[in-house]
Scaffold this active site. Structure first.
Site, PDB file in Angstrom:
ATOM      1  CE  LYS A 109      29.127  -7.739 -16.289  1.00 27.67           C
ATOM      2  NZ  LYS A 109      29.704  -8.883 -15.522  1.00 27.67           N
ATOM      3  CG  PHE A 135      28.772 -13.344 -12.066  1.00 29.61           C
ATOM      4  CD1 PHE A 135      29.978 -13.401 -12.744  1.00 29.61           C
ATOM      5  CD2 PHE A 135      27.846 -14.355 -12.263  1.00 29.61           C
ATOM      6  CE1 PHE A 135      30.258 -14.462 -13.601  1.00 29.61           C
ATOM      7  CE2 PHE A 135      28.113 -15.412 -13.117  1.00 29.61           C
ATOM      8  CZ  PHE A 135      29.327 -15.471 -13.783  1.00 29.61           C
ATOM      9  CG  ASP A 158      27.150 -20.186 -17.840  1.00 32.68           C
ATOM     10  OD1 ASP A 158      27.570 -19.230 -18.512  1.00 32.68           O
ATOM     11  OD2 ASP A 158      27.891 -21.100 -17.426  1.00 32.68           O
ATOM     12  CD  GLU A 186      28.909 -13.116 -27.397  1.00 32.06           C
ATOM     13  OE1 GLU A 186      28.030 -13.687 -26.730  1.00 32.06           O
ATOM     14  OE2 GLU A 186      30.107 -13.425 -27.358  1.00 32.06           O
ATOM     15  CG  ASP A 187      25.375 -14.145 -23.578  1.00 32.93           C
ATOM     16  OD1 ASP A 187      26.380 -13.918 -24.281  1.00 32.93           O
ATOM     17  OD2 ASP A 187      25.411 -14.885 -22.580  1.00 32.93           O
ATOM     18  NE  ARG A 208      24.640 -22.112 -20.611  1.00 33.73           N
ATOM     19  CZ  ARG A 208      25.713 -21.369 -20.856  1.00 33.73           C
ATOM     20  NH1 ARG A 208      25.558 -20.116 -21.205  1.00 33.73           N
ATOM     21  NH2 ARG A 208      26.923 -21.866 -20.767  1.00 33.73           N
ATOM     22  N   GLY A 218      25.597 -18.789 -24.653  1.00 32.46           N
ATOM     23  CA  GLY A 218      24.850 -17.701 -24.006  1.00 32.46           C
ATOM     24  C   GLY A 218      23.808 -17.028 -24.874  1.00 32.46           C
ATOM     25  CG  ASP A 231      32.503  -9.270 -18.775  1.00 30.32           C
ATOM     26  OD1 ASP A 231      33.310  -8.449 -18.343  1.00 30.32           O
ATOM     27  OD2 ASP A 231      31.847 -10.003 -18.029  1.00 30.32           O
TER      28      ASP A 231
HETATM   29  C1  PRP Z   1      30.358 -15.292 -22.278  1.00 33.22           C
HETATM   30  C2  PRP Z   1      29.456 -14.513 -23.225  1.00 33.22           C
HETATM   31  C3  PRP Z   1      30.422 -13.981 -24.239  1.00 33.22           C
HETATM   32  C4  PRP Z   1      31.679 -13.777 -23.443  1.00 33.22           C
HETATM   33  C5  PRP Z   1      31.816 -12.319 -23.129  1.00 33.22           C
HETATM   34  O1  PRP Z   1      30.612 -16.537 -22.840  1.00 33.22           O
HETATM   35  O2  PRP Z   1      28.482 -15.338 -23.813  1.00 33.22           O
HETATM   36  O3  PRP Z   1      30.645 -14.892 -25.298  1.00 33.22           O
HETATM   37  O4  PRP Z   1      31.550 -14.514 -22.236  1.00 33.22           O
HETATM   38  O5  PRP Z   1      32.941 -12.087 -22.323  1.00 33.22           O
HETATM   39  P1  PRP Z   1      34.175 -11.223 -22.782  1.00 33.22           P
HETATM   40  O6  PRP Z   1      33.658  -9.974 -23.434  1.00 33.22           O
HETATM   41  O7  PRP Z   1      34.885 -10.955 -21.472  1.00 33.22           O
HETATM   42  O8  PRP Z   1      35.035 -12.032 -23.700  1.00 33.22           O
HETATM   43  P2  PRP Z   1      31.283 -17.760 -22.046  1.00 33.22           P
HETATM   44  O9  PRP Z   1      32.715 -17.885 -22.445  1.00 33.22           O
HETATM   45  O10 PRP Z   1      31.001 -17.608 -20.577  1.00 33.22           O
HETATM   46  O11 PRP Z   1      30.521 -19.000 -22.642  1.00 33.22           O
HETATM   47  P3  PRP Z   1      28.930 -19.286 -22.694  1.00 33.22           P
HETATM   48  O12 PRP Z   1      28.342 -18.334 -23.718  1.00 33.22           O
HETATM   49  O13 PRP Z   1      28.828 -20.699 -23.099  1.00 33.22           O
HETATM   50  O14 PRP Z   1      28.353 -19.023 -21.323  1.00 33.22           O
END
Ligand code: PRP
Length: 182
Positions: A130, A151, A158, A98-99, A164, A43, A102
């Site tokens: 978030k 979302f 993604d 980080e993107d 993405r 991400g 959450d």
């Molecule tokens: C997403 C995002 C963070 C994580 C955040 O990654 O890039 O790494 O979720 O969520 P959290 O705070 O609830 O842990 P994902 O696992 O979807 O993988 P990606 O980056 O490859 O999309």
């Protein structure tokens, strides 16, 4: 705008302007020494690329890959390390890029894991926070935008590996992840 997007939250311009401000803060916070920009794949890819170019200092770029969503829209809470970093971070300033933060479970797992490698400092830079979705507190030192509990896709984020490459951050239409009749 892509047909699956309900509305755009941050345009390409909004994002680039915010990144320039973040880069100024980061330049000031780390006036000297090795700074490792550690992108969390996949991400953070677009954010890290733009942030690195906005910084006016030497950086070391590396990546770590974890997965916790496993293709769905809800965090499973189980973090898996898919790719470890390549550089030695001992004694270096490390900025986890980080993107989105959450639940906070992924970044907390990474902070715990990376701390055992004795970086000089370890801080988090997240484009999107978030905050409403948090399950565990996260020390975010540099935040781009605080976002609603929707979302989101685009600019690295993604849904099932798609979207993405959108240059903006947008809200996905519910029909995309909640097909009719479900
Ligand atoms: C997403 C995002 C963070 C994580 C955040 O990654 O890039 O790494 O979720 O969520 P959290 O705070 O609830 O842990 P994902 O696992 O979807 O993988 P990606 O980056 O490859 O999309």
């Amino acid at each position: 705008m892509h047909d699956d997007i309900d509305r755009i939250l941050y345009t390409d311009d909004d994002i680039q302007n915010r990144i320039r401000a973040l880069a100024r803060d980061i330049n000031e916070a780390y006036p000297s020494g090795d700074l490792v920009l550690l992108g969390v794949l996949s991400g953070s890819l677009l954010f890290l690329a733009d942030l690195a170019r906005a910084l006016d200092r030497h950086v070391i770029v590396d990546f770590i890959a974890v997965s916790s969503y496993e293709g769905g829209t809800q965090s499973t809470g189980v973090v898996r390390l898919l790719k470890d970093l390549s550089v030695n971070i001992e004694g270096k300033d490390v900025l986890l890029v980080e993107d989105i933060i959450d639940t906070g479970l992924t970044i907390n797992y990474l902070i715990e894991n990376l701390t055992t490698r004795h970086p000089r400092s370890l801080a988090v830079c997240a484009l999107l926070d978030k905050a409403e979705a948090r399950k565990a507190p996260v020390p975010i030192r540099f935040t781009g935008f605080t976002v609603p509990n929707e979302f989101l896709v685009g600019y690295g984020l993604d849904y099932q590996q798609r979207y993405r490459n959108l240059p903006y951050v947008g809200i996905l239409k519910p029909r995309v992840f909640q097909p009719a009749g479900s």
